[in-house]
Design a protein around this motif. Sequence first.
Motif, PDB file in Angstrom:
ATOM      1  N   LEU A 154       0.828  -1.200   0.000  1.00 43.34           N
ATOM      2  CA  LEU A 154       0.000   0.000   0.000  1.00 43.34           C
ATOM      3  C   LEU A 154       0.864   1.254   0.000  1.00 43.34           C
ATOM      4  O   LEU A 154       1.843   1.327   0.755  1.00 43.34           O
ATOM      5  CB  LEU A 154      -0.899   0.010   1.229  1.00 43.34           C
ATOM      6  CG  LEU A 154      -1.794  -1.214   1.407  1.00 43.34           C
ATOM      7  CD1 LEU A 154      -2.376  -1.246   2.802  1.00 43.34           C
ATOM      8  CD2 LEU A 154      -2.890  -1.211   0.359  1.00 43.34           C
ATOM      9  N   GLU A 192       0.156   5.326   0.347  1.00 42.88           N
ATOM     10  CA  GLU A 192      -0.764   6.434   0.549  1.00 42.88           C
ATOM     11  C   GLU A 192      -0.134   7.727   0.049  1.00 42.88           C
ATOM     12  O   GLU A 192       1.089   7.913   0.131  1.00 42.88           O
ATOM     13  CB  GLU A 192      -1.104   6.589   2.029  1.00 42.88           C
ATOM     14  CG  GLU A 192      -1.764   5.380   2.663  1.00 42.88           C
ATOM     15  CD  GLU A 192      -0.778   4.443   3.349  1.00 42.88           C
ATOM     16  OE1 GLU A 192      -1.195   3.686   4.246  1.00 42.88           O
ATOM     17  OE2 GLU A 192       0.419   4.465   3.000  1.00 42.88           O
ATOM     18  N   CYS A 229      -4.843   5.815  -1.907  1.00 49.67           N
ATOM     19  CA  CYS A 229      -4.117   4.633  -1.435  1.00 49.67           C
ATOM     20  C   CYS A 229      -4.043   3.657  -2.600  1.00 49.67           C
ATOM     21  O   CYS A 229      -5.060   3.078  -2.986  1.00 49.67           O
ATOM     22  CB  CYS A 229      -4.830   4.013  -0.250  1.00 49.67           C
ATOM     23  SG  CYS A 229      -4.180   2.411   0.259  1.00 49.67           S
ATOM     24  N   TRP A 261      -9.657   3.360   5.881  1.00 50.33           N
ATOM     25  CA  TRP A 261      -8.737   4.424   6.258  1.00 50.33           C
ATOM     26  C   TRP A 261      -8.731   4.602   7.774  1.00 50.33           C
ATOM     27  O   TRP A 261      -9.798   4.541   8.417  1.00 50.33           O
ATOM     28  CB  TRP A 261      -9.135   5.744   5.607  1.00 50.33           C
ATOM     29  CG  TRP A 261      -8.796   5.854   4.159  1.00 50.33           C
ATOM     30  CD1 TRP A 261      -9.601   5.561   3.097  1.00 50.33           C
ATOM     31  CD2 TRP A 261      -7.564   6.310   3.607  1.00 50.33           C
ATOM     32  NE1 TRP A 261      -8.938   5.796   1.918  1.00 50.33           N
ATOM     33  CE2 TRP A 261      -7.679   6.261   2.206  1.00 50.33           C
ATOM     34  CE3 TRP A 261      -6.364   6.754   4.155  1.00 50.33           C
ATOM     35  CZ2 TRP A 261      -6.654   6.641   1.344  1.00 50.33           C
ATOM     36  CZ3 TRP A 261      -5.332   7.142   3.303  1.00 50.33           C
ATOM     37  CH2 TRP A 261      -5.478   7.076   1.910  1.00 50.33           C
ATOM     38  N   THR A 276      -7.112   1.424  -6.382  1.00 48.06           N
ATOM     39  CA  THR A 276      -6.928   2.595  -5.528  1.00 48.06           C
ATOM     40  C   THR A 276      -8.190   2.870  -4.729  1.00 48.06           C
ATOM     41  O   THR A 276      -9.304   2.744  -5.249  1.00 48.06           O
ATOM     42  CB  THR A 276      -6.568   3.828  -6.378  1.00 48.06           C
ATOM     43  OG1 THR A 276      -5.361   3.562  -7.104  1.00 48.06           O
ATOM     44  CG2 THR A 276      -6.353   5.048  -5.493  1.00 48.06           C
ATOM     45  N   HIS A 327      -3.546   6.438   7.164  1.00 50.63           N
ATOM     46  CA  HIS A 327      -3.146   5.143   6.631  1.00 50.63           C
ATOM     47  C   HIS A 327      -4.335   4.423   6.030  1.00 50.63           C
ATOM     48  O   HIS A 327      -5.470   4.599   6.484  1.00 50.63           O
ATOM     49  CB  HIS A 327      -2.599   4.235   7.737  1.00 50.63           C
ATOM     50  CG  HIS A 327      -1.393   4.733   8.436  1.00 50.63           C
ATOM     51  ND1 HIS A 327      -0.108   4.376   8.044  1.00 50.63           N
ATOM     52  CD2 HIS A 327      -1.253   5.533   9.514  1.00 50.63           C
ATOM     53  CE1 HIS A 327       0.757   4.940   8.853  1.00 50.63           C
ATOM     54  NE2 HIS A 327       0.104   5.653   9.759  1.00 50.63           N
ATOM     55  N   CYS A 328      -4.071   3.568   5.072  1.00 53.21           N
ATOM     56  CA  CYS A 328      -5.103   2.659   4.589  1.00 53.21           C
ATOM     57  C   CYS A 328      -4.643   1.223   4.808  1.00 53.21           C
ATOM     58  O   CYS A 328      -3.443   0.952   4.959  1.00 53.21           O
ATOM     59  CB  CYS A 328      -5.405   2.884   3.114  1.00 53.21           C
ATOM     60  SG  CYS A 328      -4.058   2.454   2.005  1.00 53.21           S
ATOM     61  N   THR A 329      -5.600   0.315   4.849  1.00 52.04           N
ATOM     62  CA  THR A 329      -5.288  -1.092   4.989  1.00 52.04           C
ATOM     63  C   THR A 329      -6.528  -1.910   4.673  1.00 52.04           C
ATOM     64  O   THR A 329      -7.615  -1.356   4.506  1.00 52.04           O
ATOM     65  CB  THR A 329      -4.783  -1.408   6.410  1.00 52.04           C
ATOM     66  OG1 THR A 329      -4.257  -2.741   6.445  1.00 52.04           O
ATOM     67  CG2 THR A 329      -5.889  -1.270   7.444  1.00 52.04           C
ATOM     68  N   TRP A 368       0.329  -2.244   6.983  1.00 52.55           N
ATOM     69  CA  TRP A 368       0.227  -0.782   6.877  1.00 52.55           C
ATOM     70  C   TRP A 368       1.256  -0.249   5.887  1.00 52.55           C
ATOM     71  O   TRP A 368       2.371  -0.736   5.811  1.00 52.55           O
ATOM     72  CB  TRP A 368       0.478  -0.138   8.236  1.00 52.55           C
ATOM     73  CG  TRP A 368      -0.498  -0.555   9.284  1.00 52.55           C
ATOM     74  CD1 TRP A 368      -0.333  -1.498  10.250  1.00 52.55           C
ATOM     75  CD2 TRP A 368      -1.832  -0.052   9.455  1.00 52.55           C
ATOM     76  NE1 TRP A 368      -1.461  -1.615  11.008  1.00 52.55           N
ATOM     77  CE2 TRP A 368      -2.404  -0.734  10.552  1.00 52.55           C
ATOM     78  CE3 TRP A 368      -2.596   0.912   8.788  1.00 52.55           C
ATOM     79  CZ2 TRP A 368      -3.691  -0.481  11.010  1.00 52.55           C
ATOM     80  CZ3 TRP A 368      -3.889   1.166   9.239  1.00 52.55           C
ATOM     81  CH2 TRP A 368      -4.424   0.471  10.338  1.00 52.55           C
ATOM     82  N   THR A 385       0.328   8.997   5.019  1.00 54.84           N
ATOM     83  CA  THR A 385       0.487  10.318   4.434  1.00 54.84           C
ATOM     84  C   THR A 385       0.098  11.360   5.479  1.00 54.84           C
ATOM     85  O   THR A 385      -0.915  11.214   6.162  1.00 54.84           O
ATOM     86  CB  THR A 385      -0.327  10.459   3.137  1.00 54.84           C
ATOM     87  OG1 THR A 385      -0.026  11.700   2.496  1.00 54.84           O
ATOM     88  CG2 THR A 385      -1.830  10.347   3.362  1.00 54.84           C
TER      89      THR A 385
END
Length: 117
Positions: free
Chosen positions: A4, A6, A22, A36, A77, A94-96, A107, A111
């Motif tokens: 990932l 971001e 992401c 997120w 995305t 963060h995104c996951t 993770w 950003t």
Amino acid sequence: QVQLVESGGALVQAGGSLRLSCAASGSIFSINEMGWFRQAPGKQREFLASITSGGSTRYAASVKSRTTISRDNAKNTVYLQMNALRPEDTAVYHCTRTIGTMAIGSWGQGTQVTVSS
């Protein structure tokens, strides 16, 4: 394993907007629920929003009125649009992969979003 990345964080004034991105690679993105989170200095990581492979969304009450999560499976995305930003939105975002409000994946680097008053 999903990798990932971001992006989209910035320094903005209160009241402004940002769209975070992401980008995912390394797995079948389209079948994964994605979410997120954010973490402010000295605070625990906080769930913000998630979106299923079919486009169903879930939001934290604290950001629901100002936030939209979306995804483009063709681009692997997921996005987070945040409006009416406040200084308390300052955090690393963060995104996951998620199940509901729970993070289940690895993770990225995150950003940074900084909102000035």
